[in-house]
Design an enzyme around this catalytic site. Structure first.
Site, PDB file in Angstrom:
ATOM      1  N   ARG A  46       0.824  -1.217   0.000  1.00  0.00           N
ATOM      2  CA  ARG A  46       0.000   0.000   0.000  1.00  0.00           C
ATOM      3  C   ARG A  46       0.856   1.264   0.000  1.00  0.00           C
ATOM      4  NH1 ARG A  46      -5.456  -1.026   2.280  1.00  0.00           N
ATOM      5  NH2 ARG A  46      -6.049  -2.850   1.085  1.00  0.00           N
ATOM      6  N   ARG A  50      -3.811   6.649   0.643  1.00  0.00           N
ATOM      7  CA  ARG A  50      -4.350   7.806   1.362  1.00  0.00           C
ATOM      8  C   ARG A  50      -3.391   8.547   2.285  1.00  0.00           C
ATOM      9  NH1 ARG A  50      -9.840   5.101   3.273  1.00  0.00           N
ATOM     10  NH2 ARG A  50      -8.447   3.317   3.206  1.00  0.00           N
ATOM     11  N   ASP A  96      -6.753  -3.123  -7.188  1.00  0.00           N
ATOM     12  CA  ASP A  96      -7.218  -3.768  -5.958  1.00  0.00           C
ATOM     13  C   ASP A  96      -7.495  -5.230  -6.255  1.00  0.00           C
ATOM     14  OD1 ASP A  96      -8.141  -2.965  -3.099  1.00  0.00           O
ATOM     15  OD2 ASP A  96      -9.591  -4.428  -3.821  1.00  0.00           O
ATOM     16  N   TYR A 176     -14.080 -12.563   0.265  1.00  0.00           N
ATOM     17  CA  TYR A 176     -14.785 -11.279   0.083  1.00  0.00           C
ATOM     18  C   TYR A 176     -16.041 -11.465  -0.765  1.00  0.00           C
ATOM     19  CZ  TYR A 176     -11.097  -8.352   2.129  1.00  0.00           C
ATOM     20  OH  TYR A 176     -10.217  -7.759   3.001  1.00  0.00           O
TER      21      TYR A 176
END
Ligand code: 1CP
Length: 369
Positions: A46, A50, A96, A176
């Site tokens: 990552r 953000r 992703d 998921y």
């Protein structure tokens, strides 16, 4: 300006836009090939995202996460952002793991500030709605991103930076798909595994095939190594781990290596604990990603089997200070004498100060080889 290391280990400065050669040695790939590297290669899971103000700006302008991922120019830009700041040894495709279910026809959304939400698959009829035939084309933007990033790395003077492609491992992606969102225990996925093994097996088979297809296309588009993220491998017992983590991983590595014998595949079965060693020996991977629960002593033993990558706790990075320097040194003292790629034990926390990442990069670079 970028920092390079000379053979003797002294830092030298090279002008950023110096003409980089295609055949530049890439320390990240050297280590995965089992060769010595005069520097410890590093990248961070990552590494785009953000915690970087330039990412937050672009995300706000594009309107959302999937809008970024499916725009090859924007996704290339986001992939390059951390490389420009920190000069990592590898760039990782900005995408992703959940674009695979999206491409298979499952509804996926990312609400701002929250994790992913999918229409959960609980019944045979939910699964039957997916349209696997459209899979390959739906991810064309991702392949274009990889092409763009290879070009950008060359053009911007990062000729020794390798490009990593990735996918989730089938168990984590299926978890998921069934759960419909992130979860601590993926209870619905585990229930299906036990109570409707026929449906679970069907999902796993399609996801495994899709993963092979997806990774092969990424490699054709310019990925120089690929990583399989099995973030939820640690939720399975020994028998389940063999069947739903190791077997599909072996199937994927076999199929990739038949077409691309030298392609480097990093497996990251997060939380695998005692299963790390059999996973390293039996799945055909070329490098082993370690989470922070693995001690340096255990990591050294695993390093006798394969090059290892890891494993600074992202929370230690978040906290910064002397403890950060001390933990980095401890990892490097123990692992930098064998095939080793410095990384975190999981993704960078979004609240991590950029200054802490700068401190970490400085410390890795200045560590005496
Ligand atoms: O801007 C935003 O709001 C989106 C936040 C975000 C980002 C930056 C998500 C949503 N995904 C990503 C990028 C991403 N995801 C990368 C990019 C490359 C990099 O810089 O490393 C990669 C490799 C992933 C992989 C990924 N996505 C994993 C495997 C690794 C891990 O963290 O365990 C998983 C489990 C996901 C699912 C996912 N996507 C996003 C979130 C918040 C989550 C986790 C959801 C949850 O379980 O709660």
């Amino acid at each position: 300006m970028r920092r390079y290391w000379s053979e003797s280990g002294k830092r030298i400065l090279v002008r950023k836009n110096i003409q980089a050669k295609e055949e530049a040695v890439k320390p990240f790939l050297e280590v995965l090939a089992g060769r010595n590297s005069p520097v410890v290669p590093f990248w961070f899971m990552r590494q785009a995202g953000r915690y970087l103000p330039e990412y937050r700006d672009l995300r706000a302008r594009k309107g959302g996460f999937l809008e970024l991922v499916m725009d090859p120019d924007a996704a290339c830009e986001v992939t390059m952002q951390p490389v420009r700041r920190f000069g990592m040894s590898a760039a990782i495709l900005f995408s992703d793991i959940l674009v695979v279910p999206l491409a298979m026809g499952q509804t996926l959304g990312f609400a701002a500030g929250e994790g992913p939400v999918l229409d959960p698959i609980r019944l045979e009829s939910d699964f039957a709605k997916l349209d696997y035939a459209r899979f390959s084309k739906a991810l064309d933007p991702v392949y274009r991103t990889l092409k763009n990033v290879r070009g950008a790395l060359q053009d911007e003077g990062f000729g020794d930076t390798a490009l990593i492609g990735f996918s989730g491992s089938p168990w984590t992606v299926a978890a998921y798909m069934i759960e419909g969102k992130g979860s601590k225990d993926f209870a619905s996925a585990k229930r299906m595994l036990r109570e409707n093994p026929a449906l679970f097996e069907k999902i796993m088979r399609d996801v495994t095939d899709a993963t092979v297809d997806y990774l092969l296309r990424q490699i054709e588009a310019g990925a120089e190594a690929v990583q399989l993220f099995d973030s939820w491998a640690g939720l399975l017992d020994t028998e389940e781990f063999e069947k739903w983590v190791m077997e599909p991983t072996k199937k994927i590595t076999d199929k990739i290596h038949v077409k691309h014998p030298d392609m480097k595949i990093i497996g990251f079965p997060r939380g695998a604990g005692p299963h790390y060693a059999p996973y390293a020996k039996k799945t055909g991977i070329d490098g082993l990603g370690l989470d922070q629960a693995v001690s340096v002593e255990e990591a050294r033993d695993l390093q006798k089997i394969l090059p290892v990558q890891g494993n600074l706790d992202p929370q230690i990075l978040l906290a910064g200070g002397e403890k950060l320097d001390a933990t980095i040194d401890h990892i490097l003292e123990n692992l930098s004498h064998g095939p080793f790629i410095f990384n975190l034990g999981h993704g960078i926390d979004k609240n991590t100060p950029v200054a802490h990442v700068e401190q970490m990069v400085r410390r890795i670079r200045e560590f005496p080889s």
